[in-house]
Motif scaffolding. Structure first.
Motif, short mmCIF file in Angstrom:
data_model
loop_
_atom_site.label_atom_id
_atom_site.label_comp_id
_atom_site.label_asym_id
_atom_site.label_seq_id
_atom_site.Cartn_x
_atom_site.Cartn_y
_atom_site.Cartn_z
N TYR A 50 -40.47 -14.98 -18.57
CA TYR A 50 -39.06 -14.77 -18.90
C TYR A 50 -38.90 -13.96 -20.18
O TYR A 50 -37.99 -13.14 -20.30
N ALA A 51 -39.78 -14.18 -21.14
CA ALA A 51 -39.70 -13.44 -22.41
C ALA A 51 -40.06 -11.96 -22.21
O ALA A 51 -39.38 -11.07 -22.72
N ILE A 52 -41.12 -11.70 -21.43
CA ILE A 52 -41.55 -10.31 -21.19
C ILE A 52 -40.48 -9.55 -20.40
O ILE A 52 -40.09 -8.45 -20.77
N ALA A 53 -40.00 -10.16 -19.31
CA ALA A 53 -38.96 -9.52 -18.50
C ALA A 53 -37.66 -9.40 -19.30
O ALA A 53 -36.92 -8.43 -19.15
N GLY A 54 -37.40 -10.37 -20.17
CA GLY A 54 -36.20 -10.33 -21.00
C GLY A 54 -36.24 -9.18 -21.99
O GLY A 54 -35.20 -8.55 -22.26
N MET A 230 -17.55 -2.37 -24.83
CA MET A 230 -18.87 -2.33 -24.20
C MET A 230 -20.03 -2.72 -25.13
O MET A 230 -20.91 -3.47 -24.72
N PRO A 231 -20.09 -2.21 -26.39
CA PRO A 231 -21.21 -2.65 -27.24
C PRO A 231 -21.26 -4.15 -27.44
O PRO A 231 -22.35 -4.75 -27.42
N ARG A 232 -20.10 -4.77 -27.60
CA ARG A 232 -20.06 -6.23 -27.75
C ARG A 232 -20.54 -6.93 -26.48
O ARG A 232 -21.30 -7.91 -26.54
N ALA A 233 -20.10 -6.43 -25.32
CA ALA A 233 -20.49 -7.04 -24.05
C ALA A 233 -21.99 -6.91 -23.82
O ALA A 233 -22.66 -7.86 -23.39
N ILE A 234 -22.54 -5.73 -24.13
CA ILE A 234 -23.97 -5.48 -23.90
C ILE A 234 -24.83 -6.30 -24.85
O ILE A 234 -25.82 -6.92 -24.45
N ASN A 235 -24.46 -6.33 -26.13
CA ASN A 235 -25.20 -7.16 -27.08
C ASN A 235 -25.10 -8.64 -26.71
O ASN A 235 -26.04 -9.41 -26.91
N GLY A 236 -23.95 -9.03 -26.16
CA GLY A 236 -23.77 -10.41 -25.73
C GLY A 236 -24.74 -10.78 -24.62
O GLY A 236 -25.31 -11.87 -24.61
N VAL A 237 -24.96 -9.86 -23.67
CA VAL A 237 -25.91 -10.10 -22.58
C VAL A 237 -27.31 -10.33 -23.14
O VAL A 237 -28.04 -11.22 -22.70
N VAL A 238 -27.68 -9.53 -24.14
CA VAL A 238 -29.02 -9.60 -24.71
C VAL A 238 -29.30 -10.97 -25.34
O VAL A 238 -30.32 -11.60 -25.06
N TRP A 239 -28.37 -11.47 -26.18
CA TRP A 239 -28.65 -12.77 -26.80
C TRP A 239 -28.53 -13.91 -25.80
O TRP A 239 -29.20 -14.95 -25.94
N ARG A 240 -27.70 -13.71 -24.77
CA ARG A 240 -27.62 -14.76 -23.75
C ARG A 240 -28.92 -14.86 -22.95
O ARG A 240 -29.32 -15.94 -22.52
N ILE A 241 -29.58 -13.73 -22.72
CA ILE A 241 -30.89 -13.75 -22.06
C ILE A 241 -31.86 -14.60 -22.89
O ILE A 241 -32.58 -15.45 -22.36
N ALA A 242 -31.86 -14.37 -24.20
CA ALA A 242 -32.77 -15.11 -25.08
C ALA A 242 -32.48 -16.60 -25.06
O ALA A 242 -33.39 -17.43 -24.95
N VAL A 243 -31.19 -16.97 -25.14
CA VAL A 243 -30.83 -18.39 -25.23
C VAL A 243 -30.86 -19.07 -23.87
O VAL A 243 -31.55 -20.09 -23.67
N PHE A 244 -30.12 -18.49 -22.89
CA PHE A 244 -29.96 -19.17 -21.61
C PHE A 244 -31.23 -19.18 -20.77
O PHE A 244 -31.54 -20.18 -20.12
N TYR A 245 -31.96 -18.07 -20.76
CA TYR A 245 -33.14 -17.99 -19.90
C TYR A 245 -34.40 -18.47 -20.61
O TYR A 245 -35.01 -19.47 -20.21
N VAL A 246 -34.80 -17.75 -21.65
CA VAL A 246 -36.05 -18.11 -22.34
C VAL A 246 -35.91 -19.50 -22.96
O VAL A 246 -36.81 -20.33 -22.84
#
Length: 450
Positions: A50-54, A230-246
């Motif tokens: 999950y971390a590598i794919a993230g 859009m920058p806020r939405a895209i950055n939001g996706v990135v930290w959600r990947i770190a928190v929700f998935y990893v």
């Protein structure tokens, strides 16, 4: 209703809805359902997958961000592929994205059928899938605003479920309640109980779990003030990947021994059932159904706009360019919905394998989409463009991400039989797209000479 765009759409999506579409794209059945089977096969080391794919997903999203701010369009990466790679790339990537969502829709419909079956075993599963398809089709055909509103509430439910798990699991780990703690990551056969190769073999299913994060880029064409939103939405996706998935997978590995998880059962149901919460299975069953409905909803939204963008250039059936009086691409949405019906047939004949075959097939489209975005941004930079929202480490990170995507595809024939089915589809898909491109060029040539 908002102002009309050059493409005939309206700016009907606000910041609140775009933010939630971004979240919805980053949380799906791949996590709620798929993580259980992968934990059972890989063990605690699944967190590395999950971390590598993230990390790859992070670079893909930042590449998308640079492209969106350069030129927002509902044609998204198809338009960028045409501009930065060539017309053939736009044709191929558009149809591969459609393949992605066709397979994803099949996977989600089978999930809905299976999980309604949990409550109503006597009700035909194929009929459940059909009713679910009818529901999301109606939502998409009515209006963009209704789609955005429904996706907002779907996503909110998913976020509440994940957040509840994270809080409860973190408390258990911190206080060591019920045997929970970091020791579970190594206490049951080590961190790599089934070997490091299984970490690599699980990458394909993890990439599917991250599928649809690029949906926020398609929504850019119907978003007011994209340069701010859009920058806020895209950055939001990135930290959600770190928190929700990893974060979720790491905590799942800490709160229970990995041997307690199994395929076909949500790991979150396993966790809450282990706590002795009697209604947990029903609650998570509802969440999985919501996640699947959300994904089908998003798939019809995305493919309707991609197909219309292609049809306007003569690269998709003419009727998919039709825009309704509500500014909805009705032709493309109905075309995809007809393909989703194939999922009902697949489910009927292969009920046990339909979900895994569909997710493996969908991941081929995800890999293609991500690769096109990363390579298009590379070409944008080569033209001397400098963005206010640049992709970090470009061009080095571009080639690193492309290498990762190639690795995911090359590993597929060595994984389980369902992934091999998808891998063997690659020549057929390539031949079909090549034939379609040749016929398209030939038709255009005849039109020009006529």
């Amino acid at each position: 209703m908002g102002a009309q765009t050059d493409e005939g759409y309206t700016h009907a999506l606000g910041n609140r809805q775009v933010q939630m579409i971004a979240i919805g794209g980053a949380i799906g059945v791949g996590l709620f359902l798929g993580a259980g089977g992968r934990l059972a096969a890989t063990g605690p080391a699944l967190v590395l997958s999950y971390a590598i794919a993230g990390l790859a997903a992070f670079f893909v999203m930042r590449a998308l961000g640079e492209l969106v701010l350069y030129r927002p369009t509902s044609g998204s990466f198809v338009e960028y592929a045409g501009e930065f790679i060539g017309p053939w790339a736009a044709f191929a990537s558009g149809w591969m994205y459609w393949v992605n969502w066709a397979f994803t829709g099949i996977a989600e419909l089978t999930a809905i059928g299976a999980y309604i079956h949990y409550w109503a075993p006597a009700f035909p599963q194929w009929l459940t899938a059909l009713l679910a398809l009818g529901f999301v089709l109606a939502v998409n055909l009515l209006s963009v605003r209704l789609f955005g509103e429904l996706e907002f509430w779907f996503s909110l439910l998913k976020v509440l479920a994940i957040t509840t798990f994270l809080v409860v699991a973190l408390v258990l780990v911190v206080f060591g309640t019920g045997g929970a703690g970091p020791h579970n990551l190594v206490a049951h056969g080590g961190f790599f109980p089934t070997g490091f190769p299984m970490v690599l073999m699980s990458l394909q299913s993890v990439v599917f779990a991250y599928a649809a994060i690029e949906l926020v880029g398609i929504a850019a064409g119907e978003t007011a003030r994209p340069e701010r939103v859009m920058p806020r939405a895209i950055n939001g996706v990135v930290w959600r990947i770190a928190v929700f998935y990893v974060g979720s997978v790491a905590l799942l590995g800490m709160v229970l021994p990995w041997t307690m998880y199994r395929a076909g059962v949500s790991p979150f149901v396993t966790f809450f059932s282990g706590l002795g919460v009697p209604w947990a299975a029903d609650a998570m069953n509802l969440i999985v159904i919501t996640a699947a409905l959300s994904s089908c909803n998003s798939g019809l939204y995305a493919t309707g706009r991609i197909l219309r963008s292609m049809a306007m250039k003569g690269e998709a059936p003419g009727f998919t360019s039709v825009l309704s009086s509500r500014h909805v691409p009705i032709g493309g949405i109905v075309f995809t919905a007809l393909m989703f019906l194939g999922g009902v047939v697949l489910f009927y004949y292969l009920p046990e394998r339909a979900f895994n075959i569909a997710t493996a097939g969908a991941s081929l489209g995800v890999v293609t989409t991500w690769g096109v975005l990363v390579y298009s941004q590379l070409q944008l930079r080569r033209r001397g463009h400098r963005s206010t929202f640049p992709m970090p480490g470009s061009p080095f990170t571009n080639w690193l991400t492309l290498g990762f995507l190639l690795l995911v595809v090359l590993l597929m024939p060595f994984a389980d039989p369902d992934q091999r089915v998808a891998f063997y589809l690659i020549p057929a898909l390539a031949a079909g797209i090549a034939l379609g491109w040749w016929l398209n060029r030939r038709r255009r040539g005849q039109s020009a000479s006529g």
